[in-house]
Design an enzyme around this catalytic site. Structure first.
Site, PDB file in Angstrom:
ATOM      1  N   SER A 198      -8.227  52.133  31.413  1.00 36.14           N
ATOM      2  CA  SER A 198      -7.245  53.144  31.017  1.00 36.14           C
ATOM      3  C   SER A 198      -7.708  54.542  31.431  1.00 36.14           C
ATOM      4  CB  SER A 198      -7.079  53.076  29.493  1.00 36.14           C
ATOM      5  OG  SER A 198      -6.285  54.124  29.010  1.00 36.14           O
ATOM      6  N   LEU A 201      -9.044  58.070  32.277  1.00 35.53           N
ATOM      7  CA  LEU A 201     -10.005  58.626  33.233  1.00 35.53           C
ATOM      8  C   LEU A 201     -10.821  57.528  33.921  1.00 35.53           C
ATOM      9  CD1 LEU A 201     -11.389  61.071  34.529  1.00 35.53           C
ATOM     10  CD2 LEU A 201     -12.885  61.209  32.526  1.00 35.53           C
ATOM     11  N   TYR A 249     -15.987  62.526  16.235  1.00 33.42           N
ATOM     12  CA  TYR A 249     -15.897  62.597  17.704  1.00 33.42           C
ATOM     13  C   TYR A 249     -16.830  63.677  18.254  1.00 33.42           C
ATOM     14  CZ  TYR A 249     -13.692  63.083  22.347  1.00 33.42           C
ATOM     15  OH  TYR A 249     -13.446  63.155  23.702  1.00 33.42           O
TER      16      TYR A 249
END
Ligand SMILES: NC(=O)C1=CN([C@@H]2O[C@H](COP(=O)(O)OP(=O)(O)OC[C@H]3O[C@@H](n4cnc5c(N)ncnc54)[C@H](OP(=O)(O)O)[C@@H]3O)[C@@H](O)[C@H]2O)C=CC1
Ligand SMILES: CCCCCCCCCCCCCCCC(=O)OCC(=O)COP(=O)(O)O
Length: 381
Positions: free
Chosen positions: A118, A120, A263
């Site tokens: 998917s 990049l 993240y």
């Protein structure tokens, strides 16, 4: 006569000032020409009304400076253009050589791409394939990997020789899977030249509401998985005294924004780990590149996890307005080819924010606090 406002500096003027060169004289604005009219009549090289060339009247010193000015005119009018063209030529040649070297670096190189199913990762697979790399495509979804392999095998829009990719299916968040996956990766072509740690997952939520399991899951996928895979492939790179490890981090590996704690933490850890690695493996001729993109138009926000571990499932406006993944993939290819060590691929505001965080942290923190206040109101918190 000189105007009163010109008076003070004239006393410092040398007795025989060199007249301006033609080029300068041409460029002198009209106002100045009026102000200087009547000054230095004896030194002006122009023809007077009585027809006598002032050059022939001038003293030896003045003649010398006039001559110097004329020589300068000649040099500037004849040498500057070729000099400029020469500089442009040398620069273009340098860029061309750099490009050729970068292309040669990836041609026939064994390149591993994680998260190739998917966004990049898939675009990286396309651009590295087109550049002649021997790809090992990794992901969780075997069918999506096979489909991409078929697509690449069918594509012919490239002048260099391309190679059929190999695929390896595993979950980066499963620590037990990594050693076996690394062995499979090595079996594909016998060695690895470039490992692109691209796979990742994002997150949305407040620190208070987020279960620790979610923090761990994000860390497993974005940090421990890539770290384990790198450690598993590193010994063979060290033995060959050749290899290149790439970490697709994020601008959030350099600055932390609200509601992204898990993240941003995983990306800061990534930056730190691969910076340490770079220093340690330099002696083995192994390169390390950390890439820190800003928003890219992929499925990252759709696939992000929330505080309770469920899927966020929204295409954020920021993501939708992000850079095209194919452009970012080309930038990754260029960064790898040039053996860049640390690359930021973001717009001006996030790039400046990195400096702000270091140079004016209080201002940066208050900007982030106000961002948190604004974002808290409408959604997800
Ligand atoms: N999009 C953006 O705005 C930005 C992205 N990045 C980084 O770019 C990288 C690629 O993300 P992007 O393409 O945008 O997002 P996508 O969600 O489109 O792609 C993520 C890829 O990672 C794979 N992946 C996720 N979890 C795992 C796992 N546990 N094991 C193996 N593979 C996994 C996915 O596989 P599957 O298909 O199986 O889910 C998918 O192939 C990430 O590291 C991200 O942090 C950095 C800055 C900005
Ligand atoms: C001197 C002037 C400086 C101006 C700076 C103003 C402060 C601007 C703050 C900018 C914050 C930018 C956040 C960028 C986040 C980003 O690009 O993240 C990339 C990702 O990894 C995307 O992940 P996400 O899941 O958050 O979509």
């Amino acid at each position: 006569m000189e105007g009163p406002h010109l008076g003070w500096w004239t006393q410092f003027r040398p007795p025989h000032p060199a007249p301006p060169t033609c080029a300068l004289r041409r460029a002198r604005p009209a106002r100045m020409r009026i102000l200087t009219a009547g000054r230095g009549k004896n030194t002006s090289p122009e023809r007077r009304e009585d027809g006598i060339d002032s050059f022939s009247m001038a003293s030896a010193a003045t003649r010398k400076s006039l001559l110097r000015a004329r020589v300068m005119d000649l040099v500037t009018s004849t040498a500057i253009l070729p000099l400029l063209l020469g500089c442009v030529g040398v620069f273009s040649l340098f860029k061309l050589l750099q490009w050729l070297r970068a292309r040669a670096y990836v041609r026939n190189a064994v390149v591993v791409v994680t998260g190739a199913t998917s966004g990049l990762g898939r675009e990286c697979a396309r651009v590295f394939h087109a550049a002649g790399a021997k790809l090992v495509l990794c992901g969780r979804n075997a069918e999506a990997l096979e489909e991409l392999t078929r697509e690449l095998a069918a594509s012919q829009a490239t002048k260099v020789q391309t190679h059929k990719p190999c695929t390896v299916t595993f979950d980066l968040a499963e620590p037990g899977a990594i050693v076996g996956a690394a062995a499979e990766i090595l079996q594909c072509f016998g060695y690895v030249d470039v490992l692109i740690n691209n796979a990742g997952i994002s997150y949305r939520g407040t620190v208070v509401d987020t279960s620790l399991d979610v923090d761990k899951r994000v860390m497993e996928t974005n940090y421990f998985g890539p770290v384990a895979l790198t450690k598993a492939l590193l010994p063979s790179m060290i033995r060959r005294r050749q290899g290149h490890v790439v970490a697709i981090s994020s601008i959030q590996g350099k600055i932390s924004v609200p509601f992204r704690s898990a993240y941003a933490a995983s990306k800061h850890a990534t930056q730190a780990f691969f910076d340490c690695l770079r220093a340690e493996v330099e002696q083995h001729d192994i390169e390390v590149t950390v890439v820190s993109p800003g928003y890219i138009h992929t499925n990252l926000s759709l696939n992000a996890v929330t505080a309770d571990g469920s899927k966020y499932g929204v295409m954020d406006e920021t993501t939708a307005r992000g850079r095209s993944p194919s452009q970012v993939a080309r930038d990754v290819l260029a960064a790898v080819g040039k053996k860049k060590k640390d690359v930021v691929l973001a717009d001006a505001a996030p790039s400046l924010a990195v400096y702000l965080r270091t140079l004016a942290p209080r201002l940066f923190f208050s900007l982030m606090a106000s961002r948190a206040r604004k974002e808290r109101k409408p959604k997800h918190c």
